[in-house]
Structure formats: C-alpha cells, structure tokens
Design a protein around this motif. Sequence first.
Motif, PDB file in Angstrom:
ATOM      1  N   TRP A  33      27.370   0.681  71.286  1.00  0.00           N
ATOM      2  CA  TRP A  33      28.167   1.026  72.464  1.00  0.00           C
ATOM      3  C   TRP A  33      28.134  -0.161  73.420  1.00  0.00           C
ATOM      4  O   TRP A  33      27.093  -0.743  73.616  1.00  0.00           O
ATOM      5  CB  TRP A  33      27.592   2.283  73.144  1.00  0.00           C
ATOM      6  CG  TRP A  33      28.554   2.875  74.126  1.00  0.00           C
ATOM      7  CD1 TRP A  33      29.484   3.837  73.889  1.00  0.00           C
ATOM      8  CD2 TRP A  33      28.687   2.520  75.510  1.00  0.00           C
ATOM      9  NE1 TRP A  33      30.195   4.102  75.024  1.00  0.00           N
ATOM     10  CE2 TRP A  33      29.724   3.317  76.040  1.00  0.00           C
ATOM     11  CE3 TRP A  33      28.029   1.611  76.345  1.00  0.00           C
ATOM     12  CZ2 TRP A  33      30.129   3.227  77.376  1.00  0.00           C
ATOM     13  CZ3 TRP A  33      28.437   1.508  77.669  1.00  0.00           C
ATOM     14  CH2 TRP A  33      29.473   2.319  78.179  1.00  0.00           C
ATOM     15  N   PRO A  34      29.234  -0.586  74.021  1.00  0.00           N
ATOM     16  CA  PRO A  34      30.570  -0.001  73.876  1.00  0.00           C
ATOM     17  C   PRO A  34      31.186  -0.275  72.506  1.00  0.00           C
ATOM     18  O   PRO A  34      30.794  -1.224  71.828  1.00  0.00           O
ATOM     19  CB  PRO A  34      31.365  -0.686  74.998  1.00  0.00           C
ATOM     20  CG  PRO A  34      30.695  -2.002  75.208  1.00  0.00           C
ATOM     21  CD  PRO A  34      29.237  -1.744  74.962  1.00  0.00           C
ATOM     22  N   PRO A  35      32.140   0.558  72.118  1.00  0.00           N
ATOM     23  CA  PRO A  35      32.707   0.483  70.766  1.00  0.00           C
ATOM     24  C   PRO A  35      33.758  -0.621  70.643  1.00  0.00           C
ATOM     25  O   PRO A  35      34.957  -0.370  70.626  1.00  0.00           O
ATOM     26  CB  PRO A  35      33.316   1.876  70.575  1.00  0.00           C
ATOM     27  CG  PRO A  35      33.670   2.307  71.963  1.00  0.00           C
ATOM     28  CD  PRO A  35      32.651   1.705  72.887  1.00  0.00           C
ATOM     29  N   VAL A  36      33.290  -1.849  70.555  1.00  0.00           N
ATOM     30  CA  VAL A  36      34.196  -3.004  70.570  1.00  0.00           C
ATOM     31  C   VAL A  36      34.313  -3.681  69.202  1.00  0.00           C
ATOM     32  O   VAL A  36      34.745  -4.831  69.114  1.00  0.00           O
ATOM     33  CB  VAL A  36      33.753  -4.043  71.626  1.00  0.00           C
ATOM     34  CG1 VAL A  36      33.950  -3.489  73.033  1.00  0.00           C
ATOM     35  CG2 VAL A  36      32.297  -4.457  71.411  1.00  0.00           C
ATOM     36  N   LEU A  73      39.865   0.791  70.407  1.00  0.00           N
ATOM     37  CA  LEU A  73      39.581   1.372  71.701  1.00  0.00           C
ATOM     38  C   LEU A  73      38.747   0.341  72.431  1.00  0.00           C
ATOM     39  O   LEU A  73      38.260  -0.611  71.837  1.00  0.00           O
ATOM     40  CB  LEU A  73      38.899   2.737  71.605  1.00  0.00           C
ATOM     41  CG  LEU A  73      37.472   2.852  71.135  1.00  0.00           C
ATOM     42  CD1 LEU A  73      37.007   4.279  71.297  1.00  0.00           C
ATOM     43  CD2 LEU A  73      37.296   2.429  69.695  1.00  0.00           C
ATOM     44  N   TRP A  74      38.643   0.499  73.731  1.00  0.00           N
ATOM     45  CA  TRP A  74      37.896  -0.461  74.525  1.00  0.00           C
ATOM     46  C   TRP A  74      38.504  -1.867  74.491  1.00  0.00           C
ATOM     47  O   TRP A  74      37.777  -2.867  74.465  1.00  0.00           O
ATOM     48  CB  TRP A  74      36.430  -0.525  74.063  1.00  0.00           C
ATOM     49  CG  TRP A  74      35.485  -0.504  75.213  1.00  0.00           C
ATOM     50  CD1 TRP A  74      34.997  -1.603  75.872  1.00  0.00           C
ATOM     51  CD2 TRP A  74      34.911   0.629  75.842  1.00  0.00           C
ATOM     52  NE1 TRP A  74      34.159  -1.195  76.877  1.00  0.00           N
ATOM     53  CE2 TRP A  74      34.089   0.162  76.887  1.00  0.00           C
ATOM     54  CE3 TRP A  74      35.033   2.003  75.648  1.00  0.00           C
ATOM     55  CZ2 TRP A  74      33.383   1.020  77.722  1.00  0.00           C
ATOM     56  CZ3 TRP A  74      34.322   2.844  76.470  1.00  0.00           C
ATOM     57  CH2 TRP A  74      33.508   2.353  77.487  1.00  0.00           C
ATOM     58  N   ASN A  76      40.241  -5.006  76.409  1.00  0.00           N
ATOM     59  CA  ASN A  76      40.125  -5.463  77.796  1.00  0.00           C
ATOM     60  C   ASN A  76      41.264  -4.898  78.644  1.00  0.00           C
ATOM     61  O   ASN A  76      41.070  -4.576  79.812  1.00  0.00           O
ATOM     62  CB  ASN A  76      40.101  -6.997  77.820  1.00  0.00           C
ATOM     63  CG  ASN A  76      39.945  -7.557  79.212  1.00  0.00           C
ATOM     64  OD1 ASN A  76      40.933  -7.963  79.830  1.00  0.00           O
ATOM     65  ND2 ASN A  76      38.728  -7.568  79.732  1.00  0.00           N
ATOM     66  N   ALA A 108      42.496   2.453  79.432  1.00  0.00           N
ATOM     67  CA  ALA A 108      42.240   2.260  78.001  1.00  0.00           C
ATOM     68  C   ALA A 108      41.611   3.507  77.387  1.00  0.00           C
ATOM     69  O   ALA A 108      41.739   3.750  76.186  1.00  0.00           O
ATOM     70  CB  ALA A 108      41.346   1.038  77.793  1.00  0.00           C
ATOM     71  N   SER A 109      40.951   4.312  78.208  1.00  0.00           N
ATOM     72  CA  SER A 109      40.321   5.540  77.707  1.00  0.00           C
ATOM     73  C   SER A 109      41.350   6.582  77.285  1.00  0.00           C
ATOM     74  O   SER A 109      40.987   7.615  76.721  1.00  0.00           O
ATOM     75  CB  SER A 109      39.382   6.118  78.770  1.00  0.00           C
ATOM     76  OG  SER A 109      40.037   6.155  80.035  1.00  0.00           O
ATOM     77  N   ASP A 178      43.223  11.499  79.155  1.00  0.00           N
ATOM     78  CA  ASP A 178      42.648  11.307  77.820  1.00  0.00           C
ATOM     79  C   ASP A 178      43.653  11.787  76.766  1.00  0.00           C
ATOM     80  O   ASP A 178      44.320  12.818  76.977  1.00  0.00           O
ATOM     81  CB  ASP A 178      41.356  12.128  77.649  1.00  0.00           C
ATOM     82  CG  ASP A 178      40.170  11.553  78.423  1.00  0.00           C
ATOM     83  OD1 ASP A 178      40.335  10.530  79.114  1.00  0.00           O
ATOM     84  OD2 ASP A 178      39.087  12.159  78.326  1.00  0.00           O
ATOM     85  N   ASP A 239      43.686  -6.968  73.182  1.00  0.00           N
ATOM     86  CA  ASP A 239      44.537  -6.381  74.225  1.00  0.00           C
ATOM     87  C   ASP A 239      45.764  -5.737  73.586  1.00  0.00           C
ATOM     88  O   ASP A 239      46.303  -6.243  72.588  1.00  0.00           O
ATOM     89  CB  ASP A 239      44.985  -7.438  75.241  1.00  0.00           C
ATOM     90  CG  ASP A 239      43.902  -7.755  76.275  1.00  0.00           C
ATOM     91  OD1 ASP A 239      42.816  -7.155  76.201  1.00  0.00           O
ATOM     92  OD2 ASP A 239      44.155  -8.615  77.138  1.00  0.00           O
TER      93      ASP A 239
END
Length: 289
Positions: A33-36, A73-74, A76, A108-109, A178, A239
Amino acid sequence: MKLVRFNGGRIGVLEDALVHDITATIGLNPAAWPPVGMVQLIASFDSLLPRILMQMIQGGIPEKDIRLETPILWPNKLIAYPVNFTAHGEERNVTLRADTNGFFLKAASSLSGPQDPIILPELPGREVHHECELAIIIGKEARHVDAAQALACVFGYACLIDVTVRGKEDRVMRKSYDTFTPIGPVIVTSDEVGDPSSLDLKLWVNDELRQHANTRDLILDVPNMVAMASSVATLYPGDVIASGTPAGVGPIRAGDRVTIEIERVGRMSISVKQGSGGSNQAIHGEALR
Ligand code: MN
C-alpha cells in the motif's frame, strides 16, 4: 500487449484468453500500500519487457478463472475533458468546450474495475448519467510537449465511463463518487491500438445503443489533449486522461447493465446497483449561513 490487474492486485498479461501472471517477474508485492504496482510497471516498462516476455512463455491462467480489477488505480492524476464532441455540447445546451475551457480533475478514488458495479448514491430526484469515453494512459513524464510529440508519451488506452450526477454543484464533486469511473477491462499498449484518430466508441444501456461516435469527431484529439494537459501540469507514467463524451448521454438506474466498447481497445459490461448515502448540504442546496 494487454495488461490486467486481478485477484487482489496481481498484474498479468492477457493473451488468447490466458492471463500470464507477471507479479513476481516484476518484483511486485500485490499487498503493498499504496497500490501503485501498475504505475510502477508503466514507468519501468521498457526495462521490464524482456523479463515479461520470458515469463509469458510459461503457461497462463484461463481468463474465466480470475477476477479482473481496475487495471490502474492510484495514478498521480485523473484528468478529464468536458464537452469534446460538438454534438454533446448541443444536447446539453452548453457553450463549454474542451478547446476553450480546458480540463478538470476527478478523484482518482472513483476508479473501479470491469467486474465492479457502479454504486449509485442515494440522491432522490437526481439523474446519474453515463458518459462513454476513451482513457489515455500516460507512459512517460511529459511537460510542455507539443501535439506532434504527444503520442510518444502515451502508454496505452482503455475504455472509461465517466459517471456523472447531473446538477448545478461543482462538477468535480458530482463526478467523484466511488465507482464513478469504471475503467478497463485491460490497458492496451499504444502499439496495439495504433493511430487513435479514428476509433469507434459505443455504449449501451441494457440492449439499447445510447452512444455511438468516432474519435475523428473529437474537438481536441488525443495529441492535443495530452499537449494541453502537459502545458499546465507535469504528466507522470500512469496518469489517466478521459477524452470527454460524445452525444447520447442519459440516465442509468439500479438493475441496468452498461456496456462500453471501443475499437481495438476493448469491451466491458458493468452492472448498476443502488447504494446508500452520498447526499450533503451542497446537493440539498442548504447553505450553512
Ligand atoms: Mn465526461
């Protein structure tokens, strides 16, 4: 190449209905986490590619045996263009246009996956609309690129639904619930898509074709969307830029199924469910004082 996220943040390559799990190959901890993980993969894609191709020689998992998740997800930034097809501006009776008003951001969420439902907030009397859009996934850091260089910064594409509560409140809030940005089902790398200037886009609600357009009718085309965004903000790998919707937007309701298809990019079918909550003082129009 078609990249997927699946089964709790694992990353794979989809080919011939088999998912090749490259999570370990690229040194990714799916629980981190974070899920990048996908952002990191995109940023290092060229150097990781030989290892990915080696892994793909091994067997894969049948696509039907895995659960696809949002491919990214996540990021920038989740950038979105408003009215970017003339006919949509006319149907909404607005003078707002992508070329003269520029872009906005969504939370982004709000990104969700091809097997996740759209969860409607509880907003009596309000319409929630579908917007059929092409997602552009940035591959290379980009700042002040001109349109002629912009496609070299694009990693790939995906289908994207920009779900929107209609109303007078700030657009960012109305579009940031969401699950209001289903994206996927995969990220298709730009070499597989080729020229993005004549892609057919379609969206159905249940069996009714609601939107049908082609990227040749975009006001700001893909290179100019990237160029404009990069004139303001540094674009980073991962992005996402949402293209703006063609005409034909309309309401979705609990029980509906929304299907989006983009030529050479993919197709996904999303269910719509009723959630609870989501109202606030702005939606009710109640000023605090
Ligand atoms: Mn939109």
